[in-house]
Design an enzyme around this catalytic site. Structure first.
Site, short mmCIF file in Angstrom:
data_model
loop_
_atom_site.label_atom_id
_atom_site.label_comp_id
_atom_site.label_asym_id
_atom_site.label_seq_id
_atom_site.Cartn_x
_atom_site.Cartn_y
_atom_site.Cartn_z
N GLU A 9 0.80 -1.14 -0.07
CA GLU A 9 0.06 -0.05 -0.07
C GLU A 9 1.00 1.20 -0.12
O GLU A 9 1.61 1.43 0.89
CB GLU A 9 -0.90 0.15 1.21
CG GLU A 9 -1.71 1.25 1.33
CD GLU A 9 -2.39 1.63 2.85
OE1 GLU A 9 -2.93 2.54 2.93
OE2 GLU A 9 -1.89 0.63 3.48
N CYS A 31 3.14 9.95 -0.95
CA CYS A 31 3.91 10.40 -2.13
C CYS A 31 3.69 11.68 -2.32
O CYS A 31 2.82 12.39 -2.66
CB CYS A 31 3.31 9.51 -3.30
SG CYS A 31 4.23 9.67 -4.87
N GLN A 66 9.93 20.42 -8.21
CA GLN A 66 9.14 19.52 -9.14
C GLN A 66 9.37 19.90 -10.49
O GLN A 66 9.98 20.73 -10.57
CB GLN A 66 7.37 19.74 -8.54
CG GLN A 66 7.11 19.27 -7.36
CD GLN A 66 5.71 19.61 -6.89
OE1 GLN A 66 4.87 20.12 -7.80
NE2 GLN A 66 4.94 19.38 -5.71
N ARG A 103 10.92 18.17 -12.35
CA ARG A 103 12.23 17.66 -12.87
C ARG A 103 11.95 16.02 -13.20
O ARG A 103 13.36 15.57 -13.39
CB ARG A 103 13.08 18.01 -11.98
CG ARG A 103 13.44 19.50 -11.92
CD ARG A 103 14.50 19.99 -10.94
NE ARG A 103 15.74 19.60 -11.36
CZ ARG A 103 16.45 19.89 -12.04
NH1 ARG A 103 16.21 20.98 -12.54
NH2 ARG A 103 17.74 19.76 -12.45
N GLY A 116 9.32 12.67 -9.82
CA GLY A 116 8.19 11.70 -9.23
C GLY A 116 8.21 10.32 -10.11
O GLY A 116 7.99 9.26 -9.55
N ALA A 117 8.25 10.55 -11.43
CA ALA A 117 8.39 9.05 -12.18
C ALA A 117 9.55 8.37 -11.88
O ALA A 117 9.46 7.24 -11.86
CB ALA A 117 8.28 9.71 -13.95
N TYR A 167 -6.58 15.12 -7.85
CA TYR A 167 -5.15 15.77 -8.17
C TYR A 167 -4.01 14.96 -8.75
O TYR A 167 -3.18 15.08 -9.49
CB TYR A 167 -4.88 16.96 -7.43
CG TYR A 167 -5.67 18.10 -7.46
CD1 TYR A 167 -5.63 19.17 -8.20
CD2 TYR A 167 -6.63 18.40 -6.18
CE1 TYR A 167 -6.62 20.37 -8.26
CE2 TYR A 167 -7.62 19.43 -6.28
CZ TYR A 167 -7.67 20.38 -6.81
OH TYR A 167 -8.45 21.39 -6.98
N ALA A 168 -4.14 13.69 -7.77
CA ALA A 168 -3.08 12.83 -8.13
C ALA A 168 -3.43 11.54 -8.83
O ALA A 168 -2.45 10.90 -9.45
CB ALA A 168 -2.55 12.31 -6.66
N ILE A 169 -4.74 11.57 -9.40
CA ILE A 169 -5.16 10.53 -10.52
C ILE A 169 -4.19 10.61 -11.55
O ILE A 169 -3.63 9.47 -12.06
CB ILE A 169 -6.40 10.61 -10.73
CG1 ILE A 169 -7.19 10.01 -9.54
CG2 ILE A 169 -6.84 9.71 -11.79
CD1 ILE A 169 -8.91 10.16 -9.74
#
Length: 516
Positions: free
Chosen positions: A250, A254, A261, A263, A266-267, A293-295
């Site tokens: 789970e 994040c 951000q 840059r 996240g990915a 917003y995170a979807i």
């Protein structure tokens, strides 16, 4: 308990990044005492010293056995969380003092090598798979890495392919950042990293209770992967809880620091996490609750709203967030996610090779002589054009190709709808009103409308004119104001969104008169 407000739209207030705001407290099994929280409100987090240690006791040992004991018992919950970011009544009013005479839990993360390059054996295997059922010549030739530009080029069947690394990948190769997997093992450095993560989560998720974030980040049943800029500055990370025996994890938090951000952190972080989890555990799936917003972020990382994992596997084991969307990621066993860019290019190259073996689409033929004299162009039979017949073209195809796929106003409508959906005041209007939450809504509102319904109508070419599109948008605002009182937040959200909508329509000259 105060009466429920009437509202327009399903869900609760969500924050702008990462996770949803409202939490249903995780309930403990009957035989498990309530765990103690770590204070997340302290501002003196940067001066972490050796005396900052997490509790270890019989309660912790029972917590670690939760997975074996069975699903969460809903009858034994002792804490209460209020909705929409209000004050939280926690289990204890006073935080326990941290003990120092504890048994150190050995970290499971020491053997992880977060290298972002494949081994020769892995590359060879990829090449053999892509080359299957074709000739046996090498799949990649003349590979050139331009470290300054951050690009990699290679030749395949005489064609040049290239891909560009994200800034985060380049920084990792240059040694400026690293990805650390940490847990609460009482070591000073790991505690500093965890505290840095806690601070970022609390800042980026302002509606989430601070003590709740702190308790989970420091909880020894959770692990965290942090992006660390050397020497020891945390710029983001993911906290997750593994359920090894159930083969899923789970994702709890994040977030990337707001100053770091765009840059690609996240990915790249998610790719590191996938490779680490697959290399060190039997976990095959990720589950997480994402707000609106995170979807988009999670979709890009391979998550989907379609939950294929059996409910018996995860129900009662993960924390439930009110107003969030449950999403799942099924990890591919034969993919190294850090090399996804190169793997996708190799797949594209292999597909193009296969296409060339059965088609002539790669052959470039000379232009038609009929166009040499532009003043005297004569009609020609399409079937005499070299290569057209061989490609399987027929006159019927031309008729189909000339039919417009979308209406003339589609692009403008799509842009307007996207702008509306992304606006901060749009969250109550994204989905239809939930009849179970607001039983009398559809008795009062005879022509309901919401942004998701508008999107379905737009994709189905049901808006012939811009006037029809604007009519539905106005329905959303008018319905909300008709059902809710002037002093409610929903009434104000409708006014804000309508004002924004009108300003956007006025920016398009041919439609500006429609909102005057």
């Amino acid at each position: 308990m105060p009466p429920k407000r009437r509202h327009h739209g399903a869900g609760r207030v969500q924050n702008k990044r990462g996770k949803v705001d409202t939490v249903k407290e995780e309930i403990k099994p009957k035989d498990e005492p309530v765990e103690t929280e770590i204070d997340g409100g302290s501002a003196v987090d940067e001066d972490v010293t050796d005396d900052l240690e997490h509790k270890t006791s019989k309660e912790d040992q029972k917590e670690d056995q939760k997975e074996e004991d069975g699903p969460i018992d809903a009858q034994n919950g002792t804490s209460e969380t209020k909705v929409a970011g209000e004050s939280v009544k926690t289990v204890e009013d006073k935080i326990e003092s941290v003990t120092t005479n504890e048994e150190v839990v050995e970290s499971p993360v020491n053997d992880y090598n977060a290298s972002s390059t494949t081994t020769k054996a892995e590359e060879k295997q990829l090449e053999e798979e892509a080359n299957e059922k074709t000739d046996t010549s090498p799949i990649v030739e003349n590979e050139v890495v331009d470290e300054e530009a951050g690009t990699t080029k290679f030749d395949f069947d005489g064609q040049e392919y290239s891909y560009k690394d994200r800034p985060s990948v380049i920084e990792e190769k240059e040694g400026k950042i690293e990805f650390r997997v940490v847990n609460n093992d009482n070591s000073k450095e790991n505690m500093m990293v965890l505290t840095g993560l806690k601070n970022i989560f609390q800042k980026q998720l302002p509606k989430m209770p601070k003590e709740y974030i702190a308790r989970l980040v420091y909880d020894r049943s959770h692990l965290s992967m942090a992006v660390v800029r050397k020497p020891l500055t945390v710029v983001g990370g993911i906290t997750y809880r593994p359920f090894d025996k159930r083969e899923f994890a789970e994702i709890v938090f994040c977030a990337i620091s707001s100053t770091e951000q765009v840059r690609g952190y996240g990915a790249h972080l998610m790719n590191h996490l996938k490779d680490y989890v697959r290399a060190t555990s039997p976990i095959k799936y990720f589950l997480t609750y994402a707000d609106n917003y995170a979807i988009g972020y999670f979709k890009k990382q391979g998550f989907t709203k379609e939950i294929t994992l059996d409910k018996n596997v995860w129900m009662g084991y993960i924390k439930d967030y009110e107003g969030g969307t449950l999403m799942q990621c099924s990890m591919l066993p034969r993919i190294r996610y850090l090399d996804a860019a190169k793997i996708l290019l190799l797949q594209e190259a292999a597909i193009r090779r296969k296409i060339r073996s059965i088609s002539q689409s790669h052959i470039v033929r000379p232009g038609l002589k009929q166009f040499l004299d532009l003043d005297n162009i004569k009609p020609i039979d399409p079937m005499t054009i070299p290569g057209l017949k061989e490609a399987g073209w027929t006159p019927e195809m031309d008729e189909l190709a000339q039919r417009p796929k979308r209406g003339p106003h589609y692009a403008a409508m799509q842009n307007l709808l996207t702008e509306l959906q992304n606006h901060a005041a749009a969250w109550p209007f994204l989905q239809p009103v939930n009849k179970e939450e607001v039983p009398d809504y559809y008795e009062f509102i005879k022509e309901p409308m919401d942004l998701s319904s508008m999107e379905m109508k737009l994709n189905g070419n049901r808006y012939e004119k811009m006037e029809n599109f604007i009519y539905d948008a106005r329905l959303i605002f008018n319905n909300c104001r008709a059902y809710n009182g002037e002093n409610t937040s929903y009434f104000k959200y409708a006014n804000r969104l309508e004002k924004f909508f009108n300003s956007k329509v006025k920016e398009i000259p041919e439609y500006s008169h429609l909102v005057d």
